[in-house]
Design a protein around this motif. Structure first.
Motif, short mmCIF file in Angstrom:
data_model
loop_
_atom_site.label_atom_id
_atom_site.label_comp_id
_atom_site.label_asym_id
_atom_site.label_seq_id
_atom_site.Cartn_x
_atom_site.Cartn_y
_atom_site.Cartn_z
N HIS A 1 0.84 -1.19 0.00
CA HIS A 1 0.00 0.00 0.00
C HIS A 1 0.88 1.25 0.00
O HIS A 1 2.06 1.18 0.30
CB HIS A 1 -0.96 0.01 1.19
CG HIS A 1 -0.29 0.26 2.50
ND1 HIS A 1 0.18 -0.75 3.31
CD2 HIS A 1 0.00 1.42 3.14
CE1 HIS A 1 0.72 -0.22 4.39
NE2 HIS A 1 0.63 1.09 4.31
N ARG A 2 0.27 2.36 -0.35
CA ARG A 2 0.95 3.66 -0.35
C ARG A 2 -0.04 4.73 0.05
O ARG A 2 -1.22 4.65 -0.26
CB ARG A 2 1.45 4.03 -1.76
CG ARG A 2 2.45 3.16 -2.40
CD ARG A 2 3.89 3.52 -2.15
NE ARG A 2 4.29 4.89 -2.14
CZ ARG A 2 4.89 5.53 -3.13
NH1 ARG A 2 5.16 4.92 -4.25
NH2 ARG A 2 5.25 6.78 -2.99
N TRP A 3 0.46 5.72 0.71
CA TRP A 3 -0.31 6.94 0.95
C TRP A 3 0.05 7.89 -0.18
O TRP A 3 1.21 7.99 -0.59
CB TRP A 3 0.08 7.56 2.29
CG TRP A 3 -0.44 6.83 3.47
CD1 TRP A 3 0.19 5.83 4.16
CD2 TRP A 3 -1.69 7.04 4.11
NE1 TRP A 3 -0.60 5.42 5.20
CE2 TRP A 3 -1.76 6.14 5.18
CE3 TRP A 3 -2.76 7.91 3.88
CZ2 TRP A 3 -2.85 6.08 6.03
CZ3 TRP A 3 -3.85 7.85 4.72
CH2 TRP A 3 -3.89 6.94 5.79
N LEU A 4 -0.95 8.62 -0.68
CA LEU A 4 -0.75 9.55 -1.78
C LEU A 4 -1.45 10.87 -1.45
O LEU A 4 -2.40 10.89 -0.66
CB LEU A 4 -1.36 8.97 -3.07
CG LEU A 4 -0.92 7.56 -3.46
CD1 LEU A 4 -1.88 6.97 -4.47
CD2 LEU A 4 0.49 7.57 -4.00
N ILE A 5 -0.98 11.93 -2.07
CA ILE A 5 -1.62 13.23 -1.89
C ILE A 5 -1.93 13.83 -3.25
O ILE A 5 -1.12 13.72 -4.18
CB ILE A 5 -0.74 14.18 -1.02
CG1 ILE A 5 -1.51 15.46 -0.66
CG2 ILE A 5 0.57 14.49 -1.71
CD1 ILE A 5 -0.83 16.30 0.40
N ASN A 6 -3.08 14.44 -3.34
CA ASN A 6 -3.48 15.13 -4.56
C ASN A 6 -2.84 16.52 -4.53
O ASN A 6 -3.15 17.32 -3.64
CB ASN A 6 -5.00 15.23 -4.62
CG ASN A 6 -5.49 15.88 -5.88
OD1 ASN A 6 -4.87 16.78 -6.42
ND2 ASN A 6 -6.62 15.42 -6.36
N PRO A 7 -1.95 16.83 -5.48
CA PRO A 7 -1.26 18.12 -5.44
C PRO A 7 -2.17 19.31 -5.76
O PRO A 7 -1.80 20.44 -5.49
CB PRO A 7 -0.16 17.97 -6.50
CG PRO A 7 -0.69 16.94 -7.44
CD PRO A 7 -1.51 16.01 -6.61
N GLN A 8 -3.35 19.04 -6.29
CA GLN A 8 -4.29 20.12 -6.60
C GLN A 8 -5.14 20.49 -5.39
O GLN A 8 -5.44 21.66 -5.18
CB GLN A 8 -5.22 19.70 -7.76
CG GLN A 8 -4.49 19.35 -9.03
CD GLN A 8 -3.72 20.52 -9.62
OE1 GLN A 8 -4.23 21.64 -9.66
NE2 GLN A 8 -2.50 20.29 -10.04
N THR A 9 -5.53 19.48 -4.60
CA THR A 9 -6.47 19.71 -3.50
C THR A 9 -5.87 19.51 -2.11
O THR A 9 -6.42 19.99 -1.13
CB THR A 9 -7.67 18.75 -3.62
OG1 THR A 9 -7.21 17.40 -3.44
CG2 THR A 9 -8.36 18.90 -4.97
N GLY A 10 -4.80 18.74 -2.02
CA GLY A 10 -4.20 18.42 -0.73
C GLY A 10 -4.85 17.22 -0.06
O GLY A 10 -4.46 16.84 1.04
N GLU A 11 -5.83 16.61 -0.72
CA GLU A 11 -6.50 15.44 -0.16
C GLU A 11 -5.54 14.25 -0.17
O GLU A 11 -4.85 14.00 -1.16
CB GLU A 11 -7.74 15.10 -0.98
CG GLU A 11 -8.44 13.85 -0.52
CD GLU A 11 -9.56 13.41 -1.46
OE1 GLU A 11 -10.32 12.53 -1.05
OE2 GLU A 11 -9.66 13.94 -2.58
#
Length: 184
Positions: A52-62
């Motif tokens: 698994h990986r944690w990811l972040i949306n660079p547009q929203t920060g979600e």
């Protein structure tokens, strides 16, 4: 500002740059007040496995959680390269270990400090530290959680700055405004 040695990399949304082999996002900065720093810190601490990986949306920060067999929605497998998200790689365990060592060194109760320092020697240090705190020094738990929480949030901010998601000035201001708390 983009350094001259960065090379442009094609990415479907936003602007991505290569620096020393690491992909760096060069799009707009995220609003710090809309980010879940505790969740980003948890992702930076997550040493559990490679499935698994944690990811972040660079547009929203979600932040989202991706697994090899469930993708990001828990049902639809998707390749990481098909996502316009930034992976949050965990920091090495010695970074988090240092928090325990610093806490043990800085508390005013010398006996508790020595016992906690002894608990973190060798394999199983994290479990022994936690057990020692819960069983022998429960009165120090709130101080430990506050200490660890502030440091974790500062690491989240540093990660966001390093990945060009939050500007340097905002990051520096946050770090300056969130020093280590006083310990009992």
């Amino acid at each position: 500002m983009i350094e001259a040695d960065w090379r442009f990399c094609r990415w479907s949304r936003g602007r991505w740059w290569k620096r020393g082999g690491q992909r760096v996002y060069g799009g707009r900065m995220l609003d710090l007040s809309r980010l879940d720093l505790e969740e980003i810190a948890a992702a930076l601490e997550d040493q559990t496995d490679y499935e698994h990986r944690w990811l972040i949306n660079p547009q929203t920060g979600e932040t989202v959680f991706w697994t090899t067999d469930g993708g990001i929605d828990g049902h639809t497998p998707v390749d990481l390269d098909d996502l316009d998200l930034i992976g949050i790689d965990p920091l090495p365990s010695y970074v988090w270990y240092q928090d325990m060592a610093d806490f043990a060194e800085r508390i005013s109760d010398a006996v508790a400090g020595r016992r906690l320092a002894r608990a973190i020697q060798g394999k199983g240090a994290f479990r022994r530290f936690k057990n020692e705190l819960h069983e022998e020094y429960p009165h120090l738990l709130s101080a430990w959680y506050a200490f660890r929480g502030v440091r974790a949030k500062r690491r989240a901010i540093e990660w966001l700055v390093d990945n060009s998601l939050v500007d340097d000035e905002t990051g520096e201001r946050f770090v300056a405004e969130h020093p280590d708390p006083d310990l009992p």
